[in-house]
Design a protein around this motif. Structure first.
Motif, PDB file in Angstrom:
ATOM      1  N   GLY A 224      -7.318  32.707 -47.258  1.00 38.24           N
ATOM      2  CA  GLY A 224      -7.912  31.727 -48.159  1.00 38.24           C
ATOM      3  C   GLY A 224      -9.227  32.156 -48.778  1.00 38.24           C
ATOM      4  O   GLY A 224      -9.952  31.336 -49.338  1.00 38.24           O
ATOM      5  N   LYS A 225      -9.525  33.451 -48.730  1.00 36.20           N
ATOM      6  CA  LYS A 225     -10.800  33.939 -49.262  1.00 36.20           C
ATOM      7  C   LYS A 225     -10.804  34.042 -50.788  1.00 36.20           C
ATOM      8  O   LYS A 225     -11.868  34.180 -51.384  1.00 36.20           O
ATOM      9  N   LEU A 226      -9.633  33.992 -51.418  1.00 36.90           N
ATOM     10  CA  LEU A 226      -9.558  34.147 -52.871  1.00 36.90           C
ATOM     11  C   LEU A 226      -9.522  32.807 -53.610  1.00 36.90           C
ATOM     12  O   LEU A 226      -9.351  32.771 -54.826  1.00 36.90           O
ATOM     13  N   VAL A 227      -9.687  31.716 -52.872  1.00 39.70           N
ATOM     14  CA  VAL A 227      -9.687  30.392 -53.500  1.00 39.70           C
ATOM     15  C   VAL A 227     -10.925  30.268 -54.380  1.00 39.70           C
ATOM     16  O   VAL A 227     -12.047  30.525 -53.936  1.00 39.70           O
ATOM     17  N   GLY A 228     -10.721  29.862 -55.640  1.00 42.09           N
ATOM     18  CA  GLY A 228     -11.838  29.771 -56.569  1.00 42.09           C
ATOM     19  C   GLY A 228     -12.077  28.382 -57.114  1.00 42.09           C
ATOM     20  O   GLY A 228     -13.049  28.162 -57.831  1.00 42.09           O
ATOM     21  N   ILE A 229     -11.190  27.425 -56.800  1.00 44.11           N
ATOM     22  CA  ILE A 229     -11.330  26.056 -57.314  1.00 44.11           C
ATOM     23  C   ILE A 229     -11.233  25.071 -56.159  1.00 44.11           C
ATOM     24  O   ILE A 229     -10.312  25.134 -55.343  1.00 44.11           O
ATOM     25  N   ASP A 230     -12.188  24.172 -56.070  1.00 38.72           N
ATOM     26  CA  ASP A 230     -12.213  23.127 -55.055  1.00 38.72           C
ATOM     27  C   ASP A 230     -12.347  21.790 -55.767  1.00 38.72           C
ATOM     28  O   ASP A 230     -13.353  21.527 -56.431  1.00 38.72           O
ATOM     29  N   LEU A 231     -11.333  20.933 -55.663  1.00 39.54           N
ATOM     30  CA  LEU A 231     -11.294  19.655 -56.364  1.00 39.54           C
ATOM     31  C   LEU A 231     -11.968  18.526 -55.596  1.00 39.54           C
ATOM     32  O   LEU A 231     -11.878  17.365 -56.000  1.00 39.54           O
ATOM     33  N   TYR A 232     -12.643  18.854 -54.544  1.00 41.26           N
ATOM     34  CA  TYR A 232     -13.349  17.843 -53.743  1.00 41.26           C
ATOM     35  C   TYR A 232     -14.364  17.098 -54.611  1.00 41.26           C
ATOM     36  O   TYR A 232     -15.088  17.701 -55.406  1.00 41.26           O
ATOM     37  N   THR A 233     -14.446  15.760 -54.472  1.00 40.32           N
ATOM     38  CA  THR A 233     -15.293  14.957 -55.355  1.00 40.32           C
ATOM     39  C   THR A 233     -16.594  14.494 -54.712  1.00 40.32           C
ATOM     40  O   THR A 233     -17.402  13.834 -55.361  1.00 40.32           O
ATOM     41  N   GLY A 234     -16.805  14.826 -53.454  1.00 36.55           N
ATOM     42  CA  GLY A 234     -18.045  14.418 -52.797  1.00 36.55           C
ATOM     43  C   GLY A 234     -19.239  15.216 -53.299  1.00 36.55           C
ATOM     44  O   GLY A 234     -19.109  16.231 -53.996  1.00 36.55           O
ATOM     45  N   LEU A 235     -20.439  14.771 -52.921  1.00 32.37           N
ATOM     46  CA  LEU A 235     -21.675  15.421 -53.361  1.00 32.37           C
ATOM     47  C   LEU A 235     -22.240  16.376 -52.313  1.00 32.37           C
ATOM     48  O   LEU A 235     -23.307  16.954 -52.531  1.00 32.37           O
ATOM     49  N   ASP A 236     -21.548  16.545 -51.200  1.00 35.42           N
ATOM     50  CA  ASP A 236     -22.115  17.315 -50.094  1.00 35.42           C
ATOM     51  C   ASP A 236     -21.661  18.780 -50.069  1.00 35.42           C
ATOM     52  O   ASP A 236     -22.110  19.538 -49.214  1.00 35.42           O
ATOM     53  N   ILE A 298     -15.674  40.095 -50.538  1.00 38.55           N
ATOM     54  CA  ILE A 298     -14.313  39.982 -50.003  1.00 38.55           C
ATOM     55  C   ILE A 298     -13.896  41.289 -49.330  1.00 38.55           C
ATOM     56  O   ILE A 298     -13.332  41.304 -48.232  1.00 38.55           O
ATOM     57  N   GLY A 299     -14.170  42.409 -50.014  1.00 38.14           N
ATOM     58  CA  GLY A 299     -13.839  43.701 -49.436  1.00 38.14           C
ATOM     59  C   GLY A 299     -14.586  43.963 -48.146  1.00 38.14           C
ATOM     60  O   GLY A 299     -14.022  44.518 -47.176  1.00 38.14           O
ATOM     61  N   LEU A 300     -15.844  43.573 -48.075  1.00 37.30           N
ATOM     62  CA  LEU A 300     -16.631  43.756 -46.854  1.00 37.30           C
ATOM     63  C   LEU A 300     -16.064  42.915 -45.710  1.00 37.30           C
ATOM     64  O   LEU A 300     -16.070  43.347 -44.550  1.00 37.30           O
ATOM     65  N   TRP A 301     -15.586  41.711 -46.030  1.00 35.52           N
ATOM     66  CA  TRP A 301     -15.004  40.852 -44.995  1.00 35.52           C
ATOM     67  C   TRP A 301     -13.785  41.518 -44.358  1.00 35.52           C
ATOM     68  O   TRP A 301     -13.605  41.468 -43.140  1.00 35.52           O
ATOM     69  N   VAL A 302     -12.967  42.144 -45.174  1.00 37.99           N
ATOM     70  CA  VAL A 302     -11.792  42.845 -44.641  1.00 37.99           C
ATOM     71  C   VAL A 302     -12.227  44.086 -43.875  1.00 37.99           C
ATOM     72  O   VAL A 302     -11.732  44.354 -42.769  1.00 37.99           O
ATOM     73  N   LEU A 303     -13.146  44.845 -44.425  1.00 40.71           N
ATOM     74  CA  LEU A 303     -13.589  46.077 -43.773  1.00 40.71           C
ATOM     75  C   LEU A 303     -14.185  45.812 -42.397  1.00 40.71           C
ATOM     76  O   LEU A 303     -13.870  46.521 -41.423  1.00 40.71           O
ATOM     77  N   TYR A 304     -15.045  44.793 -42.296  1.00 42.42           N
ATOM     78  CA  TYR A 304     -15.722  44.504 -41.026  1.00 42.42           C
ATOM     79  C   TYR A 304     -14.958  43.516 -40.154  1.00 42.42           C
ATOM     80  O   TYR A 304     -15.441  43.132 -39.081  1.00 42.42           O
ATOM     81  N   GLY A 305     -13.781  43.107 -40.613  1.00 45.62           N
ATOM     82  CA  GLY A 305     -12.981  42.190 -39.806  1.00 45.62           C
ATOM     83  C   GLY A 305     -13.620  40.830 -39.617  1.00 45.62           C
ATOM     84  O   GLY A 305     -13.343  40.141 -38.631  1.00 45.62           O
ATOM     85  N   GLY A 306     -14.482  40.443 -40.531  1.00 40.98           N
ATOM     86  CA  GLY A 306     -15.119  39.134 -40.441  1.00 40.98           C
ATOM     87  C   GLY A 306     -16.164  39.013 -39.354  1.00 40.98           C
ATOM     88  O   GLY A 306     -16.570  37.899 -39.006  1.00 40.98           O
ATOM     89  N   ARG A 307     -16.629  40.129 -38.801  1.00 44.83           N
ATOM     90  CA  ARG A 307     -17.602  40.046 -37.701  1.00 44.83           C
ATOM     91  C   ARG A 307     -18.914  39.440 -38.181  1.00 44.83           C
ATOM     92  O   ARG A 307     -19.248  39.480 -39.358  1.00 44.83           O
TER      93      ARG A 307
END
Length: 513
Positions: A224-236, A298-307
């Motif tokens: 889910g790292k490539l998600v670019g749109i969030d339709l959430y309507t809250g202000l937080d 995104i590439g760094l997340w894959v390279l470092y395994g999300g550490r």
């Protein structure tokens, strides 16, 4: 010094810093007066202004913090960047034409024409305080990779202070001599180098991960790292389609229409049409650039395994120090340092311009063409440069908070009041100076409660039920809220007195310093 930072890297770093600094001094060697020093005699082509805008707002913070945002989250920040484009278009056809109607050097001279000298001084001081705090954060951000580099050779408690002093003091020398002309042209070189750094990182990441970017995209997409749109309507939440397009647009309207740092570059353009072309075009260039650096994250997340890292702003600098090949390592580090020196230089120049034209000249009644005005402008640049450098030394190092978020939140805090003041002057003819200052003051006061609601609630627990919901409002909404409060207060105040009998903006533009 880092064992990977070899002689070649050191030579590249020294040559680059010396070259850009020398270029800036050489370009600004023939300054005639304060107008030349602060707005380059209005002779900069639109494409140079465009890339200067891009460099000034996305240099070190983009390079260091934006990859960290994608590493910890996804591509949602692009929703805010899309809002930046909308905001630029609005500014191009509302505020920019008014700036080019008179011989203006600062954005706040427009408010003097509309409301009076008191309005100009008040808004200029608000700008100076906000920009000084935000730019100190920028200097701190860029000191991070320098600190990683010199860390092994310096006692731990002196690493960050030494890195900050190296950056800040070099910039003071560069700025004092260069002027706006030097700022714009050196930023072109520096922007090209740090974009080259981002492209180099993308290439190296593709080679470092088995399966290359195809594998990176597959793993990131599944998580889910490539998600670019969030339709959430809250202000937080800060990175939603509504917070991005609406909040981002208002943030861009304020930063590019009411902030002297950007307006001063636009006033260096040859004419209104070129300024509009530079401003709108910069929005699309920024979108592409932010996409590039988010993909690096995104590439760094894959390279470092999300550490986990000690700080989000150490993720990309760690990759640079650990993975960049000899020569390129020195060039990338030089690009980060030089880019911030350039942005920092532009900030110092804009703060000096505001101090000179909004405070000093109205008090002394001197002409902008007076040779002493240029001398005082340079003196103010020196004072601001030293002040910002030592301000960065006071910044608290919170390892869990990306510096880019801190800088944007600081800017958003007062931007609403500034933008509201301009909109009140343009769209509400009944308003006078008293209404503008009252509206802006109330807007800033209310935003203080929103921005610092969490801290106030801890000090005064009885107010917690009221304040804690306010503390959850995401930073992209700050400018819209501040603008709305300023406008509403100014409009209500204007109903308590008779309407002006003439349109202040219709008066002939007097010579504004």
């Amino acid at each position: 010094m880092s064992s990977r930072f070899g002689l070649l890297d050191l030579l590249v770093l020294i040559a680059y810093l010396a070259g850009t600094t020398g270029l800036g001094i050489w370009i600004g060697r023939k300054q005639k007066d304060a107008k030349d020093y602060f707005v380059a005699d209005r002779a900069i082509p639109w494409w140079a202004v465009l890339f200067s805008i891009v460099a000034s707002e996305t240099s070190a913070l983009t390079f260091i913090s934006i990859p960290g945002l994608a590493y910890l989250g996804n591509l949602g920040f692009l929703q805010v960047v899309a809002g930046y484009i909308i905001g630029r278009i609005v500014v191009s056809y509302t505020l920019l034409p008014r700036y080019f109607e008179g011989d203006l050097v600062t954005a706040y001279a427009l408010l003097e024409r509309r409301f009076g000298l008191g309005a100009r001084r008040f808004t200029s001081i608000v700008f100076m305080v906000t920009r000084a705090i935000a730019d100190s954060v920028r200097v701190f951000a860029t000191a991070i990779p320098v600190a990683l580099l010199i860390g092994p050779a310096v006692p731990r408690e002196y690493v960050m202070p030494l890195a900050i002093l190296i950056l800040g003091l070099l910039t003071v020398v560069y700025t004092y001599k260069g002027g706006m002309k030097a700022v714009v042209w050196t930023e072109l070189v520096q922007a090209g180098v740090y974009v080259l750094g981002g492209i180099s990182a993308v290439v190296l990441l593709g080679r470092s991960v088995a399966g290359g970017w195809g594998s990176i995209i597959d793993q990131a997409g599944a998580a889910g790292k490539l998600v670019g749109i969030d339709l959430y309507t809250g202000l937080d939440r800060p990175h939603t389609i509504f917070a991005g397009l609406i909040g981002g647009a208002f943030l861009a309207m304020a930063s590019h229409g009411a902030d002297q740092l950007i307006v001063q570059r636009l006033l260096s353009s040859r004419n209104l049409k070129e300024a509009q072309r530079a401003l709108i075009g910069s929005g699309f260039v920024v979108f592409v650039q932010f996409t590039l650096f988010l993909m690096v994250g995104i590439g760094l997340w894959v390279l470092y395994g999300g550490r986990e890292f000690p700080a989000a702003d150490q993720i990309f600098p760690s990759f640079i120090v650990e993975r960049m090949p000899p020569g390129l390592l020195g060039l990338i580090l030089a690009a980060i340092v030089a880019a911030t020196m350039s942005t920092h230089s532009g900030t110092i120049n804009s703060l000096a311009a505001a101090t000179t034209h909004d405070i000093y000249l109205p008090l002394t009644k001197r002409s902008p063409d007076d040779p002493r005005t240029l001398k005082m402008g340079k003196l103010f640049a020196l004072v601001w440069g030293l002040g910002l450098t030592f301000g960065a030394l006071l910044y608290p190092n919170d390892p869990k908070l990306p510096v880019v978020v801190v800088a944007l939140a600081i800017a958003s805090f007062t931007y609403g009041g500034l933008l509201g003041a301009f909109f009140l002057g343009i769209f509400w003819k009944r308003a006078i100076q008293r209404d503008m200052i009252l509206g802006m003051s109330v807007g800033l006061f209310c935003m203080a409660f929103i921005v610092f609601a969490g801290q106030i609630a801890r000090v005064a627990p009885g107010l917690a039920p009221t304040l804690l919901p306010l503390s959850k409002i995401a930073w992209p909404w700050y400018v819209l809220i501040g603008t709305s409060i300023t406008l509403a207060t100014g409009i209500l105040s204007s109903l308590t007195h008779p309407a002006p009998t003439t349109d202040p903006m219709a008066m002939p533009a007097r010579r504004a310093a």
